[in-house]
Design an enzyme around this catalytic site. Structure first.
Site, mmCIF file in Angstrom:
data_model
loop_
_atom_site.group_PDB
_atom_site.id
_atom_site.type_symbol
_atom_site.label_atom_id
_atom_site.label_comp_id
_atom_site.label_asym_id
_atom_site.label_seq_id
_atom_site.Cartn_x
_atom_site.Cartn_y
_atom_site.Cartn_z
ATOM 1 N N CYS A 55 -5.755 -2.770 2.676
ATOM 2 C CA CYS A 55 -5.675 -2.660 4.135
ATOM 3 C C CYS A 55 -6.936 -3.171 4.824
ATOM 4 C CB CYS A 55 -5.371 -1.207 4.516
ATOM 5 S SG CYS A 55 -4.940 -0.972 6.258
ATOM 6 N N LYS A 71 -9.604 2.424 -3.467
ATOM 7 C CA LYS A 71 -10.119 1.901 -2.197
ATOM 8 C C LYS A 71 -11.523 2.437 -1.917
ATOM 9 C CE LYS A 71 -8.852 1.279 2.671
ATOM 10 N NZ LYS A 71 -7.897 1.610 3.743
ATOM 11 N N GLU A 85 0.832 -1.202 0.000
ATOM 12 C CA GLU A 85 0.000 0.000 0.000
ATOM 13 C C GLU A 85 0.872 1.260 0.000
ATOM 14 O OE1 GLU A 85 -3.583 2.043 2.666
ATOM 15 O OE2 GLU A 85 -2.319 0.477 3.534
#
Length: 510
Positions: free
Chosen positions: A377, A325, A254
């Protein structure tokens, strides 16, 4: 007996649940701890909410104590304030088991708890995964990834395993062993043996094997957004990647590229060309800040070879082979009530904390012919979102993260455990690349093939086999668990209000 003893035992049983999860993995603790708390609930005349709240406070206070590490080390708050925020979060999360305990105690006698509680727990856990953007961490089912109950994951998912845990724990607590040992033993035997049998089957079919590599840069969190460190960080990742170009796919974690995408064009084009020259593909996390719209996305993008049909489309800004995301992390990626909160403390004004949200369902990433369902995540903790992005032609799951926020705590180990459950639920291998650990390759059965040590700059390569088809959980989602627990709950309601059972109910110990 002291009137405080049941509440103290409930608190301590919640604390002990920490040992059921990674890195401790003492999965039998889940049943014992939950049964002890329910036994205390059965023994008090009222205050089910208070006892459930104390159980939840112990559960989350010990289980997510790693949140305090990020608040204390990076939040810029004094110790008393960071502890206060931690207690506020845990107190909020404890409301959900408190509500379940309150409703259970108020509506049903203990003998019906194994039927009634799984549905109440399912509802409150669903609310916990949704309210205030959701925080479904430490759901009980994750603790069973290595137990016989783990075999149920491809069928009913983690939420279904949680329902089984609740039913078994309630039976253990509320059906006295001296009176009904056969019933309790039979229930445990059926659930565990059927889970073991289910685990012997492969619910998806093995397809192609690909050589996959990942890079773990181990960049200190304090340096990640320092402008002078952009160049050294990118060159470190590029240097670590050089021995890996023979792989079919290379993954960086990430935001591995710390320069926003419009300012990293030269680096990205060069990296793209290098990947093409080696007949490989590279996926990296990067922050995309659109200068015109002033929107910011936490992106994964693909560089290099895309597919045999379109081997080199060429990198260009905002190309469509990327993922944005969707499920943003509160405080870290968006700040609720930001006009009020941002001036209060550095915690509420972290770099890169005003992201835009990607779509719930997006096209899979396509890298060297491999189709990957992405999760960045925290998103790996949301099974519904990930399942919605596992399409008919999806080969693997890719999840990237930066767990440097949580230091040497048990948070990263729990994060890896959650990724393992997603692999088992969906029957897809998982590539998990992180900044400083725990990076790992996970097969379609949820087993770790290879992993890197934490807090080291290192690389890892392994053959990873993609899969075809879907598990029953991918097709049904949580519907099966909802219908099962609702059916049990309705049975409990009928038994509770059946006049024929009143006399028998009155003679049993509550």
């Amino acid at each position: 007996m002291s009137p405080l003893k049941p509440y103290l035992l409930a608190l301590l049983s919640g604390v002990s649940l920490t040992f059921a999860y990674a890195p401790f993995n003492a999965w039998p603790v889940t049943f014992l701890a939950t049964a002890v708390a329910l036994r205390q609930l059965a023994g008090i005349p009222h205050q089910g909410f208070r006892l459930g709240w104390l159980f939840g406070l112990g559960w989350f206070g010990a289980g997510i104590s790693w949140v305090h590490v990020s608040i204390a080390d990076f939040g810029g708050l004094p110790l008393i304030a960071s502890v206060g925020l931690m207690l506020l979060l845990c107190g909020y999360l404890a409301l959900y088991p408190a509500i379940a305990f309150y409703c259970l105690k108020r509506a049903f006698p203990p003998r019906l708890w194994p039927l009634a509680l799984p549905f109440l727990w399912f509802v409150t856990e669903w609310l916990r995964s949704w309210m205030l953007s959701g925080f479904p961490w430490l759901s009980l089912g994750y603790s069973q990834i290595d137990s016989p109950l783990g075999g149920w994951a491809p069928l009913i998912g983690e939420s279904g395993i949680t329902a089984l845990i609740i039913a078994l724990s309630a039976a253990l607590a509320c059906w006295p062993l001296r009176q009904k040992p056969v019933a309790v033993a039979a229930l445990f035997t059926i659930c565990f043996s059927s889970g073991w049998v289910a685990n012997q089957r492969n619910w998806t079919q093995a397809a192609d094997t690909h050589e996959v590599a990942m890079v773990q840069g181990n960049i200190a969190q304090s340096l990640r957004w320092v402008p002078e460190q952009d160049g050294p960080t990118m060159e470190k990742y590029r240097r670590l990647t050089q021995p890996l170009w023979s792989s079919d796919l290379i993954v960086w974690p990430e935001a591995a590229i710390p320069r926003v995408e419009p300012l990293a064009q030269e680096f990205l084009r060069s990296l793209d060309q290098e990947a093409v020259e080696h007949n490989s593909a590279l996926i990296s996390g990067i922050v995309n800040y659109n200068m015109e719209s002033r929107e910011v996305w936490n992106n994964l993008l693909v560089l290099g070879k895309q597919s045999p049909d379109n081997p080199h489309p060429g990198y260009h800004y905002f190309h469509n082979n990327r993922y944005a995301k969707h499920h943003l992390l509160p405080i870290g990626e968006f700040v609720p009530f930001e006009d009020w909160l941002r001036p209060l403390a550095p915690l509420f004004d972290l770099p890169m904390s005003s992201f835009s949200r990607g779509d719930f369902q997006q096209t899979n990433l396509l890298a060297n012919g491999i189709r990957l369902a992405p999760a960045i995540c925290f998103e790996i903790a949301f099974p519904g979102q990930l399942a919605a992005n596992v399409h008919d032609d999806t080969d693997m799951i890719i999840t990237v993260s930066n767990d440097a926020w949580f230091g040497h705590s048990h948070g990263p180990a729990q994060h890896l455990q959650i990724a393992r459950m997603r692999a088992k639920e969906l029957g897809k291998p998982v590539i998990r690349a992180t900044n400083n650990g725990i990076s790992a390759f996970i097969d379609a059965r949820g087993d770790i093939i290879a992993r890197l040590p934490q807090f080291e700059a290192a690389t890892l390569s392994a053959p990873l086999t993609s899969t075809l088809g879907h598990t029953p959980f991918r097709n049904w989602g949580m519907l099966a668990t909802l219908l099962l627990t609702l059916s049990l709950f309705l049975c409990a309601m009928l038994l509770e209000h059946n006049p024929l059972s009143k006399s028998g109910k009155a003679t049993q110990a509550e």
